[in-house]
Design a protein around this motif. Structure first.
Motif, PDB file in Angstrom:
ATOM      1  N   PHE A  85     -45.252  20.248  73.583  1.00 20.71           N
ATOM      2  CA  PHE A  85     -45.370  21.089  72.587  1.00 20.71           C
ATOM      3  C   PHE A  85     -46.335  22.060  72.977  1.00 20.71           C
ATOM      4  CE2 PHE A  85     -48.037  22.511  68.937  1.00 20.71           C
ATOM      5  CZ  PHE A  85     -46.945  23.228  68.098  1.00 20.71           C
ATOM      6  N   ASP A  86     -47.662  21.625  73.470  1.00 14.52           N
ATOM      7  CA  ASP A  86     -48.715  22.671  73.663  1.00 14.52           C
ATOM      8  C   ASP A  86     -48.257  23.509  75.014  1.00 14.52           C
ATOM      9  OD1 ASP A  86     -51.318  23.711  73.149  1.00 14.52           O
ATOM     10  OD2 ASP A  86     -52.071  22.695  75.022  1.00 14.52           O
ATOM     11  N   GLU A  87     -47.660  23.220  75.700  1.00 18.99           N
ATOM     12  CA  GLU A  87     -47.154  23.859  76.974  1.00 18.99           C
ATOM     13  C   GLU A  87     -46.232  24.868  76.532  1.00 18.99           C
ATOM     14  OE1 GLU A  87     -44.614  23.175  80.943  1.00 18.99           O
ATOM     15  OE2 GLU A  87     -45.982  21.659  80.589  1.00 18.99           O
ATOM     16  N   LYS A  88     -45.324  24.618  75.642  1.00 17.23           N
ATOM     17  CA  LYS A  88     -44.453  25.407  75.232  1.00 17.23           C
ATOM     18  C   LYS A  88     -44.958  26.650  74.319  1.00 17.23           C
ATOM     19  CE  LYS A  88     -40.259  22.937  76.195  1.00 17.23           C
ATOM     20  NZ  LYS A  88     -38.865  22.116  75.598  1.00 17.23           N
ATOM     21  N   ARG A  89     -46.081  26.173  73.537  1.00 18.80           N
ATOM     22  CA  ARG A  89     -46.403  27.281  72.568  1.00 18.80           C
ATOM     23  C   ARG A  89     -47.361  28.543  73.254  1.00 18.80           C
ATOM     24  NH1 ARG A  89     -51.070  24.805  68.841  1.00 18.80           N
ATOM     25  NH2 ARG A  89     -52.283  23.796  70.537  1.00 18.80           N
ATOM     26  N   ARG A  90     -47.576  28.288  74.460  1.00 18.58           N
ATOM     27  CA  ARG A  90     -48.603  28.957  75.094  1.00 18.58           C
ATOM     28  C   ARG A  90     -47.715  29.917  76.306  1.00 18.58           C
ATOM     29  NH1 ARG A  90     -53.430  27.557  74.507  1.00 18.58           N
ATOM     30  NH2 ARG A  90     -53.919  25.532  73.668  1.00 18.58           N
ATOM     31  N   ASP A  91     -48.472  30.968  76.319  1.00 20.91           N
ATOM     32  CA  ASP A  91     -47.789  32.293  77.302  1.00 20.91           C
ATOM     33  C   ASP A  91     -48.051  31.592  78.750  1.00 20.91           C
ATOM     34  OD1 ASP A  91     -48.238  34.470  79.190  1.00 20.91           O
ATOM     35  OD2 ASP A  91     -47.480  35.581  77.461  1.00 20.91           O
ATOM     36  N   SER A  92     -47.136  31.696  79.448  1.00 24.30           N
ATOM     37  CA  SER A  92     -47.411  30.947  80.741  1.00 24.30           C
ATOM     38  C   SER A  92     -48.321  31.735  81.785  1.00 24.30           C
ATOM     39  CB  SER A  92     -46.003  30.758  81.442  1.00 24.30           C
ATOM     40  OG  SER A  92     -45.392  31.928  81.687  1.00 24.30           O
ATOM     41  N   VAL A  93     -48.753  32.918  81.323  1.00 27.71           N
ATOM     42  CA  VAL A  93     -49.544  33.857  82.210  1.00 27.71           C
ATOM     43  C   VAL A  93     -50.887  33.779  81.684  1.00 27.71           C
ATOM     44  CG1 VAL A  93     -49.887  36.157  83.181  1.00 27.71           C
ATOM     45  CG2 VAL A  93     -47.495  35.355  82.941  1.00 27.71           C
ATOM     46  N   THR A  94     -51.272  34.159  80.478  1.00 26.06           N
ATOM     47  CA  THR A  94     -52.563  34.124  79.958  1.00 26.06           C
ATOM     48  C   THR A  94     -53.085  32.755  79.430  1.00 26.06           C
ATOM     49  OG1 THR A  94     -51.775  34.475  77.808  1.00 26.06           O
ATOM     50  CG2 THR A  94     -51.802  36.404  78.966  1.00 26.06           C
ATOM     51  N   GLY A  95     -52.140  31.781  79.192  1.00 25.59           N
ATOM     52  CA  GLY A  95     -52.494  30.564  78.532  1.00 25.59           C
ATOM     53  C   GLY A  95     -52.862  30.655  77.138  1.00 25.59           C
ATOM     54  N   VAL A  97     -52.126  30.916  73.048  1.00 24.27           N
ATOM     55  CA  VAL A  97     -51.053  30.517  71.803  1.00 24.27           C
ATOM     56  C   VAL A  97     -50.464  31.554  71.586  1.00 24.27           C
ATOM     57  CG1 VAL A  97     -50.581  29.209  69.930  1.00 24.27           C
ATOM     58  CG2 VAL A  97     -52.376  28.317  71.478  1.00 24.27           C
ATOM     59  N   TYR A  98     -49.147  31.483  71.514  1.00 25.77           N
ATOM     60  CA  TYR A  98     -48.395  32.769  71.092  1.00 25.77           C
ATOM     61  C   TYR A  98     -48.552  32.967  69.483  1.00 25.77           C
ATOM     62  CZ  TYR A  98     -45.198  32.315  74.983  1.00 25.77           C
ATOM     63  OH  TYR A  98     -44.485  32.280  76.420  1.00 25.77           O
ATOM     64  N   PRO A  99     -48.605  34.203  69.429  1.00 21.33           N
ATOM     65  CA  PRO A  99     -49.241  34.409  67.700  1.00 21.33           C
ATOM     66  C   PRO A  99     -47.698  34.457  66.875  1.00 21.33           C
ATOM     67  CG  PRO A  99     -48.870  36.439  69.057  1.00 21.33           C
ATOM     68  CD  PRO A  99     -48.633  35.305  69.962  1.00 21.33           C
ATOM     69  N   VAL A 100     -48.051  33.736  65.426  1.00 21.84           N
ATOM     70  CA  VAL A 100     -46.972  33.748  64.559  1.00 21.84           C
ATOM     71  C   VAL A 100     -46.953  34.945  63.708  1.00 21.84           C
ATOM     72  CG1 VAL A 100     -47.118  31.162  64.523  1.00 21.84           C
ATOM     73  CG2 VAL A 100     -48.412  32.508  63.119  1.00 21.84           C
ATOM     74  N   CYS A 101     -45.579  35.393  63.281  1.00 21.99           N
ATOM     75  CA  CYS A 101     -45.530  36.473  62.736  1.00 21.99           C
ATOM     76  C   CYS A 101     -46.029  36.283  61.126  1.00 21.99           C
ATOM     77  CB  CYS A 101     -43.974  36.838  62.701  1.00 21.99           C
ATOM     78  SG  CYS A 101     -43.564  38.183  61.854  1.00 21.99           S
TER      79      CYS A 101
END
Length: 122
Positions: A85-95, A97-101
């Protein structure tokens, strides 16, 4: 078309492979280049495949009304499910967490009338 971590080019290649009745799409990837595209289009045309229609949920469904407000339920910390879950919720370049809307769009879940993402066979 639900592989969120898949590349768009792979989605296109998979659709073209299906149109050409090919069992795998990988061999088509180089043929999607700008220089090879006219030849691929000619092949699709010769097989009558240019008029086929494909449904791609990313283009066909307003998923924003169902998925933009959160990243889904968080599994227990330290579990294998959490690591995935943690890996998929993160930007693979910056690391990061993706912001929610925080938009005002009314959210519709699978059980609510008008939901567009609950139309899949089990």
């Amino acid at each position: 078309s639900h592989a969120w971590d898949g590349l768009f080019m792979h989605l296109v290649a998979a659709i073209v492979a299906d149109a050409l009745n090919m069992p795998m799409y990988g061999i088509l990837l180089p043929r999607l280049s700008r220089s090879n595209l006219p030849h691929l289009k000619a092949e699709l045309e010769s097989k009558g495949a240019l008029s086929l229609t494909y449904w791609v949920c990313a283009f066909s469904v307003n998923q924003h009304t169902s998925i933009c407000a959160d990243l889904g339920p968080q599994p227990p910390l330290g579990s294998a499910a959490f690591r995935q879950f943690d890996e998929k919720r993160r930007d693979s370049v910056t690391g990061g967490v993706y912001p929610v809307c925080a938009c005002p769009t009314k959210k519709l879940t699978n059980s609510q009338p008008g939901c567009e993402v609950n139309k899949f066979d089990a």
